[in-house]
Design a protein around this motif. Structure first.
Motif, mmCIF file in Angstrom:
data_model
loop_
_atom_site.group_PDB
_atom_site.id
_atom_site.type_symbol
_atom_site.label_atom_id
_atom_site.label_comp_id
_atom_site.label_asym_id
_atom_site.label_seq_id
_atom_site.Cartn_x
_atom_site.Cartn_y
_atom_site.Cartn_z
ATOM 1 N N TRP A 27 0.846 -1.195 0.000
ATOM 2 C CA TRP A 27 0.000 0.000 0.000
ATOM 3 C C TRP A 27 0.879 1.242 0.000
ATOM 4 C CZ3 TRP A 27 -5.088 1.807 0.244
ATOM 5 C CH2 TRP A 27 -6.075 0.833 0.088
ATOM 6 N N GLY A 28 0.756 2.019 -1.056
ATOM 7 C CA GLY A 28 1.492 3.271 -1.131
ATOM 8 C C GLY A 28 2.932 3.137 -1.552
ATOM 9 N N ALA A 29 3.338 1.939 -2.015
ATOM 10 C CA ALA A 29 4.736 1.738 -2.397
ATOM 11 C C ALA A 29 5.141 2.679 -3.524
ATOM 12 C CB ALA A 29 4.957 0.279 -2.808
ATOM 13 N N GLY A 30 4.238 2.902 -4.472
ATOM 14 C CA GLY A 30 4.553 3.790 -5.590
ATOM 15 C C GLY A 30 4.811 5.215 -5.145
ATOM 16 N N VAL A 31 3.991 5.698 -4.203
ATOM 17 C CA VAL A 31 4.153 7.063 -3.693
ATOM 18 C C VAL A 31 5.465 7.202 -2.944
ATOM 19 C CG1 VAL A 31 3.173 8.811 -2.160
ATOM 20 C CG2 VAL A 31 1.669 7.420 -3.574
ATOM 21 N N ARG A 32 5.769 6.232 -2.080
ATOM 22 C CA ARG A 32 7.011 6.307 -1.305
ATOM 23 C C ARG A 32 8.238 6.199 -2.203
ATOM 24 N NH1 ARG A 32 6.634 3.426 4.564
ATOM 25 N NH2 ARG A 32 4.535 4.058 5.125
ATOM 26 N N TRP A 207 -10.225 -1.793 -3.083
ATOM 27 C CA TRP A 207 -10.749 -1.171 -1.871
ATOM 28 C C TRP A 207 -11.529 0.085 -2.209
ATOM 29 C CZ3 TRP A 207 -9.929 -3.029 3.146
ATOM 30 C CH2 TRP A 207 -9.093 -4.143 3.230
ATOM 31 N N ILE A 208 -12.401 0.466 -1.275
ATOM 32 C CA ILE A 208 -13.178 1.698 -1.400
ATOM 33 C C ILE A 208 -12.697 2.667 -0.325
ATOM 34 C CG2 ILE A 208 -15.477 2.743 -1.261
ATOM 35 C CD1 ILE A 208 -16.600 -0.030 -2.058
ATOM 36 N N ILE A 209 -12.341 3.886 -0.724
ATOM 37 C CA ILE A 209 -12.032 4.957 0.221
ATOM 38 C C ILE A 209 -13.327 5.726 0.433
ATOM 39 C CG2 ILE A 209 -10.679 7.043 0.614
ATOM 40 C CD1 ILE A 209 -8.501 5.882 -1.129
ATOM 41 N N ARG A 210 -13.886 5.633 1.645
ATOM 42 C CA ARG A 210 -15.248 6.103 1.886
ATOM 43 C C ARG A 210 -15.301 7.181 2.967
ATOM 44 N NH1 ARG A 210 -19.504 1.502 2.024
ATOM 45 N NH2 ARG A 210 -19.250 1.888 -0.217
ATOM 46 N N SER A 211 -16.158 8.155 2.753
ATOM 47 C CA SER A 211 -16.469 9.175 3.762
ATOM 48 C C SER A 211 -17.697 8.734 4.547
ATOM 49 C CB SER A 211 -16.744 10.521 3.084
ATOM 50 O OG SER A 211 -15.635 10.956 2.334
ATOM 51 N N GLY A 220 -18.518 11.419 -2.365
ATOM 52 C CA GLY A 220 -18.681 10.105 -2.964
ATOM 53 C C GLY A 220 -17.509 9.175 -2.687
ATOM 54 N N ASP A 221 -17.715 7.897 -2.974
ATOM 55 C CA ASP A 221 -16.676 6.888 -2.789
ATOM 56 C C ASP A 221 -15.595 7.019 -3.850
ATOM 57 O OD1 ASP A 221 -18.134 5.887 -0.693
ATOM 58 O OD2 ASP A 221 -18.926 4.172 -1.803
ATOM 59 N N GLN A 222 -14.382 6.638 -3.459
ATOM 60 C CA GLN A 222 -13.285 6.492 -4.420
ATOM 61 C C GLN A 222 -12.887 5.028 -4.427
ATOM 62 O OE1 GLN A 222 -9.644 8.598 -3.503
ATOM 63 N NE2 GLN A 222 -8.530 7.668 -5.202
ATOM 64 N N ILE A 223 -12.926 4.408 -5.593
ATOM 65 C CA ILE A 223 -12.614 2.983 -5.707
ATOM 66 C C ILE A 223 -11.180 2.821 -6.184
ATOM 67 C CG2 ILE A 223 -13.202 0.806 -6.840
ATOM 68 C CD1 ILE A 223 -16.065 1.829 -7.079
ATOM 69 N N LEU A 224 -10.412 2.004 -5.445
ATOM 70 C CA LEU A 224 -9.041 1.689 -5.817
ATOM 71 C C LEU A 224 -8.965 0.224 -6.197
ATOM 72 C CD1 LEU A 224 -6.789 3.362 -3.087
ATOM 73 C CD2 LEU A 224 -7.071 4.087 -5.438
ATOM 74 N N SER A 225 -8.510 -0.056 -7.401
ATOM 75 C CA SER A 225 -8.301 -1.444 -7.797
ATOM 76 C C SER A 225 -7.033 -1.967 -7.124
ATOM 77 C CB SER A 225 -8.163 -1.558 -9.312
ATOM 78 O OG SER A 225 -6.961 -0.935 -9.745
ATOM 79 N N ASP A 226 -6.837 -3.283 -7.140
ATOM 80 C CA ASP A 226 -5.636 -3.861 -6.538
ATOM 81 C C ASP A 226 -4.372 -3.333 -7.219
ATOM 82 O OD1 ASP A 226 -6.870 -5.407 -4.586
ATOM 83 O OD2 ASP A 226 -7.261 -7.045 -5.972
#
Length: 245
Positions: A27-32, A207-211, A220-226
């Motif tokens: 999770w987040g490997a690309g950003v780091r 995963w869904i990033i949900r408020s 609204g939801d943000q959907i993240l694929s694997d």
């Protein structure tokens, strides 16, 4: 003849092995990795997903950022790393925990100026230590919270109401970086900065990033694929919030 797909798969395997050796989760490997190697997160995402391979200059930057031999990273030749030498200790780093002199039953946790967005974005380009917030030592022990991994930040916005309100104090456990269905996390997104949202496992994939705010037209939801999870880094799980009822 070795196919390009096989070369890419082997490279991705070594790249992920190097990331794991550095303690960097998927999770987040690309950003780091983008920040470490001074390249774009989109490029890192493509490399991690096997869509492309870095050229010579960027391959060298990746190897340097991950402290691995470039020959190993690119071709799989030899050992991952050269012989390890002891690194000097930087005593300038401030302590992550404080024992309060007046009352040993309380332990202090660093209070940062960082804000976690529950509405508009927060990039937190400059974060300072604001002070120390005291927590009951026994309460921390009972909840298995290690102060070495804790930080205090502030919520900003309305997307997580009624669970979290703007201005609430949030205790973040940075040792809890594995996604858990239904839990609230502080996340770092390249496009949105620091956000505080609930993670929900999708019925399909990803995963869904949900408020928590019921106004889904606005929040609204943000959907993240694997395949996209390496573009959003989990900073830590929100384990406590303090604010007005």
């Amino acid at each position: 003849m070795v196919q390009i797909e096989e070369i890419r798969r082997s490279f991705v395997s070594r790249l992920k092995e190097a990331l794991a050796a550095e303690g960097i989760p998927e999770w987040g490997a690309g950003v780091r990795l983008a920040k470490m190697a001074k390249v774009t997160p989109k490029a890192c995402s493509k490399w991690l997903n096997g869509e492309s391979m870095p050229g010579g200059t960027k391959m060298l930057a990746l190897a340097g950022a991950l402290s691995v031999r470039v020959e190993w990273l690119e071709y799989g030749r030899g050992e991952m790393r050269e012989a390890v030498t002891a690194q000097p200790v930087d005593h300038r780093i401030p302590p992550r925990e404080f024992n309060l002199q007046d009352d040993k039953s309380y332990t202090g946790v660093l209070q940062l100026t960082a804000r976690g967005s529950t509405g508009s974005d927060d990039d937190n380009s400059h974060v300072e230590i604001r002070g120390v917030l005291a927590f009951k030592t026994e309460w921390l022990r009972a909840n298995r919270l290690n102060t070495k991994h804790l930080d205090v930040i502030y919520a900003d916005g309305h997307s997580m109401e009624p669970t979290i309100n703007g201005g609430d104090v949030l205790l973040i456990d940075e040792s809890k970086i594995e996604p858990r269905d239904g839990q609230i996390f502080a996340l770092q997104s390249n496009s949105k900065g620091t956000i505080v949202k609930r993670l929900v496992r999708s019925d399909f994939n990803g995963w869904i990033i949900r408020s928590d705010n019921p106004d889904k037209a606005k929040y609204g939801d943000q959907i993240l694929s694997d395949e996209e999870i390496n573009e959003v880094r989990i900073i830590g799980r929100v384990v406590w919030r303090g604010g007005m009822l």
